[in-house]
Design a protein around this motif. Structure first.
Motif, PDB file in Angstrom:
ATOM      1  N   ARG B  44       9.208   4.541 -21.426  1.00 23.72           N
ATOM      2  CA  ARG B  44      10.319   3.623 -21.164  1.00 23.72           C
ATOM      3  C   ARG B  44      11.259   4.189 -20.109  1.00 23.72           C
ATOM      4  O   ARG B  44      11.805   3.442 -19.305  1.00 23.72           O
ATOM      5  N   LEU B  49      13.181   1.205 -18.195  1.00 26.41           N
ATOM      6  CA  LEU B  49      13.719   0.385 -19.284  1.00 26.41           C
ATOM      7  C   LEU B  49      14.825   1.121 -20.035  1.00 26.41           C
ATOM      8  O   LEU B  49      15.619   0.523 -20.735  1.00 26.41           O
ATOM      9  N   ASN B  63       8.404  -3.261  -9.024  1.00 24.38           N
ATOM     10  CA  ASN B  63       8.106  -4.043 -10.206  1.00 24.38           C
ATOM     11  C   ASN B  63       7.219  -3.248 -11.161  1.00 24.38           C
ATOM     12  O   ASN B  63       6.034  -3.075 -10.937  1.00 24.38           O
ATOM     13  N   ASN B  64       7.832  -2.745 -12.223  1.00 26.13           N
ATOM     14  CA  ASN B  64       7.086  -1.962 -13.204  1.00 26.13           C
ATOM     15  C   ASN B  64       6.698  -2.827 -14.390  1.00 26.13           C
ATOM     16  O   ASN B  64       7.563  -3.292 -15.127  1.00 26.13           O
ATOM     17  N   ILE B  65       5.425  -3.038 -14.572  1.00 28.74           N
ATOM     18  CA  ILE B  65       4.955  -3.882 -15.677  1.00 28.74           C
ATOM     19  C   ILE B  65       4.625  -2.986 -16.871  1.00 28.74           C
ATOM     20  O   ILE B  65       3.943  -1.980 -16.728  1.00 28.74           O
ATOM     21  N   VAL B  66       5.129  -3.385 -18.027  1.00 26.70           N
ATOM     22  CA  VAL B  66       4.953  -2.543 -19.217  1.00 26.70           C
ATOM     23  C   VAL B  66       4.121  -3.256 -20.282  1.00 26.70           C
ATOM     24  O   VAL B  66       4.371  -4.419 -20.611  1.00 26.70           O
ATOM     25  N   LEU B  67       3.123  -2.557 -20.792  1.00 31.87           N
ATOM     26  CA  LEU B  67       2.474  -3.022 -22.022  1.00 31.87           C
ATOM     27  C   LEU B  67       3.192  -2.270 -23.136  1.00 31.87           C
ATOM     28  O   LEU B  67       3.073  -1.058 -23.263  1.00 31.87           O
ATOM     29  N   PHE B  68       3.978  -3.006 -23.909  1.00 30.55           N
ATOM     30  CA  PHE B  68       4.811  -2.364 -24.917  1.00 30.55           C
ATOM     31  C   PHE B  68       3.972  -1.885 -26.091  1.00 30.55           C
ATOM     32  O   PHE B  68       2.849  -2.350 -26.305  1.00 30.55           O
ATOM     33  N   GLU B  70       4.575  -2.512 -29.146  1.00 34.88           N
ATOM     34  CA  GLU B  70       4.374  -3.699 -29.986  1.00 34.88           C
ATOM     35  C   GLU B  70       3.784  -4.788 -29.093  1.00 34.88           C
ATOM     36  O   GLU B  70       3.968  -4.754 -27.890  1.00 34.88           O
ATOM     37  N   ARG B  72       4.605  -8.023 -28.923  1.00 36.03           N
ATOM     38  CA  ARG B  72       5.666  -8.885 -28.382  1.00 36.03           C
ATOM     39  C   ARG B  72       5.158 -10.223 -27.873  1.00 36.03           C
ATOM     40  O   ARG B  72       5.436 -10.635 -26.751  1.00 36.03           O
ATOM     41  N   ALA B 122      -1.904  -9.344 -25.503  1.00 37.60           N
ATOM     42  CA  ALA B 122      -0.802  -8.619 -24.871  1.00 37.60           C
ATOM     43  C   ALA B 122      -1.288  -7.934 -23.594  1.00 37.60           C
ATOM     44  O   ALA B 122      -0.584  -7.933 -22.571  1.00 37.60           O
ATOM     45  N   ARG B 125      -1.745 -10.394 -20.684  1.00 33.06           N
ATOM     46  CA  ARG B 125      -0.472 -10.728 -20.054  1.00 33.06           C
ATOM     47  C   ARG B 125      -0.151  -9.727 -18.943  1.00 33.06           C
ATOM     48  O   ARG B 125       0.242 -10.110 -17.850  1.00 33.06           O
ATOM     49  N   VAL B 126      -0.357  -8.456 -19.257  1.00 34.56           N
ATOM     50  CA  VAL B 126      -0.073  -7.405 -18.280  1.00 34.56           C
ATOM     51  C   VAL B 126      -1.029  -7.489 -17.087  1.00 34.56           C
ATOM     52  O   VAL B 126      -0.626  -7.344 -15.935  1.00 34.56           O
ATOM     53  N   LEU B 129      -0.225 -10.072 -14.321  1.00 36.91           N
ATOM     54  CA  LEU B 129       0.950  -9.898 -13.474  1.00 36.91           C
ATOM     55  C   LEU B 129       0.664  -8.889 -12.376  1.00 36.91           C
ATOM     56  O   LEU B 129      -0.051  -7.917 -12.586  1.00 36.91           O
TER      57      LEU B 129
END
Lengths: 254, 187
Positions: B44, B49, B63-68, B70, B72, B122, B125-126, B129
């Motif tokens: 993070r 973040l 642009n930093n894309i995060v797979l969290f 969780e 989400r 999830a 989604r990442v 992007l």
């Protein structure tokens, strides 16, 4: 709570219960023997049958119902827009809070008399129901927005889900259950407050003025008949609204 | 990308002190550490973040894309709607879903899916992007071995040539993803 009675048996028992209370009503009315205080179910039914062919009966229903629909739709739209803003911005919420609290706590009778000073009696019920319904719907939309999972919102920020897509896919699914509850608790109130406003404002050809006339002429069977009509209308509107809501839900939650 | 953390603490609990790390651009780096070491916190911080720490992260702009950690996801709507929320074309969503064996489930509500399936949504989604850097936090949680292999290969293919940082407690994931740098921390 666990239910021990099956769905079908419940329905049968419900019908039996209704019959029981109508019989109870009938017994009481024969004991009292005075139509003025408690008319029998038959005299109410007779009053209702006499009302049906009258044009005035239908025009009163049309007048009052159209105002309820108008007022409810308007409250709904305003509540959704303001609720979203209130949910997103704490400042906006605080700004509105005194107004919303006032709407919630002022008795309907006071609102009616106050509003009568500002608008004419024909539009009185519209304004009064708005003042009663708006706070309920506004607060339900706002809670839905506020209770959207913050982790989800962080993800939406990271994935640049903004504007319409954010409202549609992130907030709406969370708001919907809250909105459903809001509608459930406000639809009946909309009718009750509209009729109360009409009884005080007495706009021509309204159901409220008919209730009032029945009281003035001491025509209790008519009073009961009109009350019955209002209750039935409120139930019909509630069913229609839930049907509409179900259709919308199917489109939203997919 | 250079990470320099002088101090990161939650209250009195110090997670990092005088910790530094550099990440190569354009390749996949794998950070392995045991549970409770602070992987998520580090990720993070790197992704921007979390800026509540003493120190600096250079080269995190963009642009930093995060797979969290969780998933989400929005539970009450379908898999496809969750992806459409990103504003990408439906064909692209379908393409990624097919590669992750989720095509048949695209109209299912997320709440009806298993843990492993949710994880793949999830991930989809990442992957849909386009970002400058990708940060994946335990990307294969809940996936069985076969599914994990298949998924990892697709992720590696989709993100090849990009800067990717993966944190995991499972060393095997590093091989599956073809990581260039593997850092084993906390031993």
């Amino acid at each position: 709570m666990k239910r021990y009675i099956s769905e079908k048996k419940r329905k049968i028992f419900l019908v039996v219960s209704i019959v029981f209370w109508v019989l109870f009503w009938w017994t009481m009315s024969t004991l009292i023997k005075e139509k003025l205080f408690l008319p029998s179910p038959f005299s109410v039914l007779r009053a209702l049958v006499f009302l049906f062919p009258e044009e005035e009966f239908w025009s009163s229903i049309a007048f009052s119902s159209s105002r309820v629909v108008l007022s409810y739709s308007f409250s709904f739209l305003v509540a959704v827009v303001f609720g979203v803003f209130g949910g997103l911005s704490e400042k906006f919420e605080i700004l509105l809070s005194p107004l919303v609290k006032a709407m919630r706590s002022i008795p309907v009778a006071s609102i009616v008399i106050l509003v009568l000073l500002w608008v004419n009696s024909r539009n009185l019920s519209t304004v009064v129901s708005f003042l009663v319904v708006f706070p309920i719907l506004y607060e339900s939309v706002m809670s839905g927005v506020k209770n959207t999972d913050p982790l989800l919102i962080e993800a939406a920020d990271n994935y640049r889900i903004i504007g319409y897509r954010r409202l549609r896919y992130m907030y709406l699914p969370s708001v919907f259950p809250y909105l459903e509850n809001g509608i459930k608790s406000s639809l009946g109130l909309c009718w009750k407050s509209a009729v109360a406003a009409e009884v005080i404002g007495l706009p021509l050809h309204s159901m409220g003025s008919k209730l009032y006339e029945a009281k003035v002429y001491l025509d209790t069977p008519s009073l009961f008949a009109w009350t019955l009509v209002i209750v039935v209308l409120a139930v019909i509107f509630e069913k229609l609204a839930f049907l509409l809501l179900k259709t919308i839900k199917r489109r939203v939650m997919r | 990308m250079k990470v320099n953390i002088k101090k990161k603490a939650f209250g009195t609990n110090v997670i990092f002190s005088d910790f530094s790390l550099s990440i190569k651009e354009g390749v996949t780096s794998f950070i392995m550490a045991p549970s409770g070491w602070g992987k998520t916190t580090l990720l993070r911080i790197m992704a921007g973040l979390d800026d509540d720490f003493e120190g600096s992260v250079d080269g995190k702009s963009g642009n930093n894309i995060v797979l969290f950690q969780e998933n989400r996801l929005v539970e009450g709507i379908s898999v496809l709607s969750n992806l459409k929320a990103l504003g990408v074309r439906e064909e692209e969503c379908i393409d990624v879903l097919s590669h992750l064996s989720l095509y048949e489930d695209r109209y299912k509500k997320v709440s009806e899916l298993s843990g492993g399936m949710k994880r793949r949504v999830a991930l989809s989604r990442v992957l849909l992007l386009s970002g400058d850097r990708y940060f994946l936090d335990e990307p294969f949680t809940g996936l069985d071995d076969d599914c994990k292999r298949e998924t990892a290969l697709y992720v590696a293919k989709k993100l090849s040539g990009r800067t990717v940082v993966v944190v995991s407690h499972n060393k095997e994931d590093s091989l599956l993803l073809g990581a260039v740098d593997t850092l084993v921390l906390g031993e």
